[in-house]
Design a protein around this motif. Sequence first.
Motif, PDB file in Angstrom:
ATOM      1  N   CYS A  26       0.823  -1.218   0.000  1.00  0.00           N
ATOM      2  CA  CYS A  26       0.000   0.000   0.000  1.00  0.00           C
ATOM      3  C   CYS A  26       0.856   1.267   0.000  1.00  0.00           C
ATOM      4  CB  CYS A  26      -0.926  -0.003   1.221  1.00  0.00           C
ATOM      5  SG  CYS A  26      -2.085  -1.383   1.228  1.00  0.00           S
ATOM      6  N   ASN A  27       0.193   2.388  -0.265  1.00  0.00           N
ATOM      7  CA  ASN A  27       0.933   3.646  -0.394  1.00  0.00           C
ATOM      8  C   ASN A  27       1.377   4.241   0.936  1.00  0.00           C
ATOM      9  OD1 ASN A  27      -1.484   4.758   0.578  1.00  0.00           O
ATOM     10  ND2 ASN A  27      -2.191   5.317  -1.479  1.00  0.00           N
ATOM     11  N   ASP A  28       1.143   3.546   2.048  1.00  0.00           N
ATOM     12  CA  ASP A  28       1.679   3.981   3.334  1.00  0.00           C
ATOM     13  C   ASP A  28       2.879   3.132   3.751  1.00  0.00           C
ATOM     14  OD1 ASP A  28       0.410   1.616   3.920  1.00  0.00           O
ATOM     15  OD2 ASP A  28      -0.865   2.413   5.506  1.00  0.00           O
ATOM     16  N   GLY A  29       3.381   2.297   2.821  1.00  0.00           N
ATOM     17  CA  GLY A  29       4.567   1.496   3.092  1.00  0.00           C
ATOM     18  C   GLY A  29       4.294   0.190   3.800  1.00  0.00           C
ATOM     19  N   THR A  30       3.019  -0.184   3.951  1.00  0.00           N
ATOM     20  CA  THR A  30       2.660  -1.431   4.624  1.00  0.00           C
ATOM     21  C   THR A  30       2.150  -2.455   3.609  1.00  0.00           C
ATOM     22  OG1 THR A  30       0.354  -0.796   5.015  1.00  0.00           O
ATOM     23  CG2 THR A  30       1.977  -0.109   6.658  1.00  0.00           C
ATOM     24  N   SER A  31       2.063  -3.698   4.053  1.00  0.00           N
ATOM     25  CA  SER A  31       1.463  -4.745   3.229  1.00  0.00           C
ATOM     26  C   SER A  31       0.361  -5.437   4.027  1.00  0.00           C
ATOM     27  CB  SER A  31       2.515  -5.779   2.810  1.00  0.00           C
ATOM     28  OG  SER A  31       3.433  -5.228   1.886  1.00  0.00           O
ATOM     29  N   SER A  32      -0.678  -5.892   3.323  1.00  0.00           N
ATOM     30  CA  SER A  32      -1.776  -6.602   3.981  1.00  0.00           C
ATOM     31  C   SER A  32      -2.439  -7.520   2.961  1.00  0.00           C
ATOM     32  CB  SER A  32      -2.808  -5.618   4.549  1.00  0.00           C
ATOM     33  OG  SER A  32      -3.286  -4.748   3.542  1.00  0.00           O
ATOM     34  N   ARG A  33      -3.176  -8.506   3.450  1.00  0.00           N
ATOM     35  CA  ARG A  33      -3.827  -9.425   2.525  1.00  0.00           C
ATOM     36  C   ARG A  33      -4.960  -8.705   1.795  1.00  0.00           C
ATOM     37  NH1 ARG A  33      -6.082 -14.329   5.895  1.00  0.00           N
ATOM     38  NH2 ARG A  33      -6.802 -14.889   3.813  1.00  0.00           N
ATOM     39  N   VAL A  34      -5.396  -9.275   0.675  1.00  0.00           N
ATOM     40  CA  VAL A  34      -6.389  -8.632  -0.192  1.00  0.00           C
ATOM     41  C   VAL A  34      -7.634  -8.229   0.596  1.00  0.00           C
ATOM     42  CG1 VAL A  34      -7.894  -8.926  -2.193  1.00  0.00           C
ATOM     43  CG2 VAL A  34      -5.574  -9.864  -2.239  1.00  0.00           C
ATOM     44  N   ALA A  35      -8.143  -9.130   1.427  1.00  0.00           N
ATOM     45  CA  ALA A  35      -9.403  -8.884   2.130  1.00  0.00           C
ATOM     46  C   ALA A  35      -9.319  -7.724   3.108  1.00  0.00           C
ATOM     47  CB  ALA A  35      -9.838 -10.157   2.876  1.00  0.00           C
ATOM     48  N   LYS A  36      -8.110  -7.328   3.524  1.00  0.00           N
ATOM     49  CA  LYS A  36      -7.954  -6.259   4.503  1.00  0.00           C
ATOM     50  C   LYS A  36      -7.372  -4.992   3.893  1.00  0.00           C
ATOM     51  CE  LYS A  36      -9.055  -6.753   7.978  1.00  0.00           C
ATOM     52  NZ  LYS A  36     -10.440  -6.647   8.517  1.00  0.00           N
ATOM     53  N   THR A  37      -7.357  -4.898   2.557  1.00  0.00           N
ATOM     54  CA  THR A  37      -6.764  -3.747   1.872  1.00  0.00           C
ATOM     55  C   THR A  37      -7.834  -2.732   1.481  1.00  0.00           C
ATOM     56  OG1 THR A  37      -4.945  -5.092   0.999  1.00  0.00           O
ATOM     57  CG2 THR A  37      -5.415  -3.038  -0.148  1.00  0.00           C
ATOM     58  N   VAL A  38      -7.588  -1.472   1.766  1.00  0.00           N
ATOM     59  CA  VAL A  38      -8.453  -0.380   1.329  1.00  0.00           C
ATOM     60  C   VAL A  38      -8.041   0.000  -0.098  1.00  0.00           C
ATOM     61  CG1 VAL A  38      -9.118   2.018   1.752  1.00  0.00           C
ATOM     62  CG2 VAL A  38      -8.737   0.469   3.682  1.00  0.00           C
ATOM     63  N   ALA A  39      -8.985   0.009  -1.023  1.00  0.00           N
ATOM     64  CA  ALA A  39      -8.669   0.251  -2.434  1.00  0.00           C
ATOM     65  C   ALA A  39      -7.887   1.548  -2.630  1.00  0.00           C
ATOM     66  CB  ALA A  39      -9.958   0.278  -3.256  1.00  0.00           C
ATOM     67  N   LEU A  40      -8.275   2.592  -1.910  1.00  0.00           N
ATOM     68  CA  LEU A  40      -7.623   3.896  -2.055  1.00  0.00           C
ATOM     69  C   LEU A  40      -6.127   3.821  -1.756  1.00  0.00           C
ATOM     70  CD1 LEU A  40      -7.934   6.980  -2.445  1.00  0.00           C
ATOM     71  CD2 LEU A  40      -8.479   7.143  -0.025  1.00  0.00           C
ATOM     72  N   LYS A  41      -5.746   2.902  -0.865  1.00  0.00           N
ATOM     73  CA  LYS A  41      -4.346   2.828  -0.462  1.00  0.00           C
ATOM     74  C   LYS A  41      -3.458   2.118  -1.484  1.00  0.00           C
ATOM     75  CE  LYS A  41      -4.684   3.353   4.528  1.00  0.00           C
ATOM     76  NZ  LYS A  41      -4.219   2.846   5.843  1.00  0.00           N
ATOM     77  N   THR A  42      -4.040   1.618  -2.574  1.00  0.00           N
ATOM     78  CA  THR A  42      -3.216   1.023  -3.624  1.00  0.00           C
ATOM     79  C   THR A  42      -2.734   2.067  -4.614  1.00  0.00           C
ATOM     80  OG1 THR A  42      -5.103   0.549  -5.087  1.00  0.00           O
ATOM     81  CG2 THR A  42      -4.529  -1.127  -3.449  1.00  0.00           C
ATOM     82  N   TRP A  43      -3.362   3.244  -4.594  1.00  0.00           N
ATOM     83  CA  TRP A  43      -2.969   4.321  -5.522  1.00  0.00           C
ATOM     84  C   TRP A  43      -1.514   4.723  -5.232  1.00  0.00           C
ATOM     85  CZ3 TRP A  43      -5.473   7.751  -9.105  1.00  0.00           C
ATOM     86  CH2 TRP A  43      -4.699   8.863  -9.459  1.00  0.00           C
TER      87      TRP A  43
END
Length: 645
Positions: free
Chosen positions: A235-252
């Motif tokens: 994600c764009n905050d430098g963290t990683s998480s599984r698909v089910a726990k990812t906020v779409a906006l944070k992939t930008w």
Amino acid sequence: MSMLISIDNGGTLTDACVIYGAQVFHAKTLTTPHDLTQCFVQVLKEVSKRIYGEARLDALLEEVDYIRYSTTQGTNAVVQRKGPRLGLILRRGQKLDSIIRNEDERELLDAMVSDRVASIDPTLAEDKLESHLTKVINELMSAGANRVVVSLGGDSLAADETKVKRMALLRYPRHLLGAVPILYSHQLSDDADDGRRTWSSIINAFLHPAMERFLYNAENVLREARARNPLLIFCNDGTSSRVAKTVALKTWGSGPRGGMEGAKALARHYRKNTLLTMDIGGTTTDIGVVDRGNVREQRWGALENIKISFPLCEVESLGAGGSSVFKVVDGKIQVGPESVGGAPGPACFGYGGTEATITDAYLLLGILDGDSYFGGTLKLDSDRAKAAITENVAKPLGLSLDEALVRMESAYTVKIADAMREIAPSLTDAALLAFGGAGPMSACRVADALGVREIIVPRMAAVFSAFGIGFSDIAHSYDAALTDSGEKGLTDVIDRLTERATRDMFAEGFDLSECTLEKTLSFTQNGEQATRRLNGEMKVPDGLKDAQDLRMQLRATKAIPHFALKPDDIQGGKAAATELTRRVRLSDGGKLADASLPLYRHAELAAGQGATGPAVVEEEYFTCLIPAGWKFQVNDNHDLVLQKN
């Protein structure tokens, strides 16, 4: 033996980096924008060839411990305006002008929402509110909306939106085909700024369906191959998480953040107080700064000049890359922002492109070799490059081909250097980290223009964003307004955020006791945004109690394996030897002069070896030009360290 895979899905190319015990492998493939699952699978097959000698996807996925993945799917969707038709429900009396603050926001709202905007009064009696809400949702759906965003604002934001959510669920139960996907803004953020919170919700709702569909398809590929762990989304905050726990906006914008995470790791390892980053790919140059081991961040990030409620790292994306179009406008060379991407690509690719690019120019200057480009898998055509530059640059300016090449390289260098000065005006003792497929090629020219005297070209320069993603951990970040700065108010907020962290880390497969918790206060004071860590204290420092926009931030992190950098213990240096040469044409006083430069293969250089320029160092996927006045040395991590003589 552990195996870690990181994948960066860029606009032109998709890169993979594999850490397999003490070995590092990397591969590239062309991005397939029509179906990103295709290039995701293809790059895994390509890198499996490097490891096993043949494509063995099943074997790779059986061995891998973690796959971290960054994708441009979200960025592409917003840039291309391809997504669901949204409806927007505001609080009655709230004007659209309160969330439209510039022309970019007006244009994006028109593309995503258009005229599908309605309002409700949450203070109405329950029966009247329920009736009116049903009418509003039906009208928005009749107008074409297939997703709805509710952003009511005001002091009772959470309570009012929760009430509306309860009513909507009664009228549109989720088990029915007619259920309406509705996003309530307070669930994404409790930011009191209506504009930022509403835009965060709109963009997230716009990205969500495509991201959900694509990422679950990619995860299914892994599941069918019996991968041991779920796919992790960077994600764009430098963290990683599984698909089910990812906020779409944070992939930008997560790809550029991967490069910054790698830069942070190198800055700390090599003890660089200021490290400028220059990531030149096919379409853009991404520029950032690591200050004292930390990535610069904006507390309120901006996407396409649209402020959102989440922090983003400060990365300036410049329309100048290896595939950027050069053309003449009003008698001057203009570089980008248009790009020919990987298809049709630069004219020299031979895929039908006719525009002039810096890749065409560097081929004609001899810096790029037409036979060894892209690991020898893509032969470059110098005749097509000549034709494109002659027609698009030389003729319109009334110049010879040689003069056009000099002017193109100068315009390209100046555009990048000028942008770097804006983001980092103070360059005292700064070092430059040059990466991306085209970064090392221009590094010394840009450094000379800036007055920077040291450059690091990482071993994994061509796939450095993918490499950097591998320094991320599984983590979740939380943020809440601190309306009561007393000890009880702070404790209540921390308890609430900790409860969320407990649930989310459990879903990731970990107990919170296995994680580290970082507690930070963010605030605005004297017009400046700042943060302060709570080092075991459960109270707001006295000096912050009158600060504006006081917020509590909590991050829960479960560390997972990273690439281990070696200590840089090289003392002195040994001269590198080579019998290879490359005929190049270098600019000398505005004119081109032929020269035969020593050519060093990066893979054949040993730690401690080096040489003085002019010279060329070539890796499978990048070429580094070292002009006169510069020298290079290979360190223990096989990174190139360039210094001005």
